[in-house]
Write a protein that holds these residues in place. Sequence first.
Motif, PDB file in Angstrom:
ATOM      1  N   HIS A  34       0.815  -1.218   0.000  1.00  0.00           N
ATOM      2  CA  HIS A  34       0.000   0.000   0.000  1.00  0.00           C
ATOM      3  C   HIS A  34       0.849   1.269   0.000  1.00  0.00           C
ATOM      4  N   ALA A  35       2.149   1.110  -0.052  1.00  0.00           N
ATOM      5  CA  ALA A  35       3.056   2.258  -0.012  1.00  0.00           C
ATOM      6  C   ALA A  35       3.001   3.058  -1.306  1.00  0.00           C
ATOM      7  N   ALA A  36       3.122   4.368  -1.175  1.00  0.00           N
ATOM      8  CA  ALA A  36       3.108   5.246  -2.350  1.00  0.00           C
ATOM      9  C   ALA A  36       4.282   4.943  -3.280  1.00  0.00           C
ATOM     10  N   CYS A  37       5.375   4.453  -2.743  1.00  0.00           N
ATOM     11  CA  CYS A  37       6.546   4.149  -3.570  1.00  0.00           C
ATOM     12  C   CYS A  37       6.381   2.846  -4.349  1.00  0.00           C
ATOM     13  N   ALA A  38       5.323   2.115  -4.091  1.00  0.00           N
ATOM     14  CA  ALA A  38       5.102   0.842  -4.773  1.00  0.00           C
ATOM     15  C   ALA A  38       4.248   0.980  -6.031  1.00  0.00           C
ATOM     16  N   THR A  39       3.866   2.200  -6.369  1.00  0.00           N
ATOM     17  CA  THR A  39       3.049   2.399  -7.568  1.00  0.00           C
ATOM     18  C   THR A  39       3.911   2.351  -8.818  1.00  0.00           C
ATOM     19  N   ARG A  40       3.285   2.094  -9.918  1.00  0.00           N
ATOM     20  CA  ARG A  40       3.999   2.013 -11.198  1.00  0.00           C
ATOM     21  C   ARG A  40       4.723   3.330 -11.508  1.00  0.00           C
ATOM     22  N   ARG A  90       8.026   3.580  -9.128  1.00  0.00           N
ATOM     23  CA  ARG A  90       8.986   2.466  -9.039  1.00  0.00           C
ATOM     24  C   ARG A  90      10.326   2.794  -9.675  1.00  0.00           C
ATOM     25  N   GLY A  91      10.358   3.699 -10.636  1.00  0.00           N
ATOM     26  CA  GLY A  91      11.601   4.040 -11.308  1.00  0.00           C
ATOM     27  C   GLY A  91      12.493   4.989 -10.526  1.00  0.00           C
ATOM     28  N   LEU A  92      11.997   5.521  -9.412  1.00  0.00           N
ATOM     29  CA  LEU A  92      12.816   6.430  -8.614  1.00  0.00           C
ATOM     30  C   LEU A  92      13.890   5.640  -7.855  1.00  0.00           C
ATOM     31  N   SER A 115      18.907  16.348  -7.129  1.00  0.00           N
ATOM     32  CA  SER A 115      17.975  16.982  -6.191  1.00  0.00           C
ATOM     33  C   SER A 115      16.525  16.918  -6.665  1.00  0.00           C
ATOM     34  N   VAL A 116      16.284  16.950  -7.965  1.00  0.00           N
ATOM     35  CA  VAL A 116      14.910  16.874  -8.466  1.00  0.00           C
ATOM     36  C   VAL A 116      14.284  15.523  -8.099  1.00  0.00           C
ATOM     37  N   LEU A 117      15.079  14.451  -8.129  1.00  0.00           N
ATOM     38  CA  LEU A 117      14.567  13.132  -7.756  1.00  0.00           C
ATOM     39  C   LEU A 117      14.398  13.014  -6.242  1.00  0.00           C
ATOM     40  N   VAL A 118      15.295  13.622  -5.494  1.00  0.00           N
ATOM     41  CA  VAL A 118      15.158  13.648  -4.028  1.00  0.00           C
ATOM     42  C   VAL A 118      13.852  14.326  -3.660  1.00  0.00           C
ATOM     43  N   ASP A 119      13.555  15.449  -4.297  1.00  0.00           N
ATOM     44  CA  ASP A 119      12.310  16.174  -4.030  1.00  0.00           C
ATOM     45  C   ASP A 119      11.084  15.324  -4.370  1.00  0.00           C
ATOM     46  N   LEU A 120      11.141  14.611  -5.494  1.00  0.00           N
ATOM     47  CA  LEU A 120      10.022  13.745  -5.880  1.00  0.00           C
ATOM     48  C   LEU A 120       9.801  12.622  -4.856  1.00  0.00           C
ATOM     49  N   MET A 121      10.885  12.056  -4.358  1.00  0.00           N
ATOM     50  CA  MET A 121      10.747  10.989  -3.369  1.00  0.00           C
ATOM     51  C   MET A 121      10.181  11.527  -2.060  1.00  0.00           C
TER      52      MET A 121
END
Length: 93
Positions: free
Chosen positions: A9-15, A18-20, A31-37
């Motif tokens: 149910h984690a937000a990071c488990a969505t399609r 997953r590429g992050l 930093s743009v990817l850090v912000d997205l995470m």
Amino acid sequence: MSAPAWMEHAACATRETRGLPWTTDAVETPSVLVDLMRETCDGCPVRLACESYARSSKATGGWWAGVDRAPEPADLLDLLDVLPAVSVLGGAA
């Protein structure tokens, strides 16, 4: 070892997320990817379970509950207060 049930149910488990680079430390991540995470974790429905899991498993890397779990690098200047002074010739001061 199977993953805890809450992880599905984690937000990071969505399609879309997953590429992050969830297993990469912040220092190695743009930093743009850090912000997205961080934004992904902010709205995660299982963030508290994730935080608890990261603490209990003593996670030492990657992103858990919006936090980079990599150990903080030691500041060498802080060590000067702790370590005995050593002269250039190798003897204690």
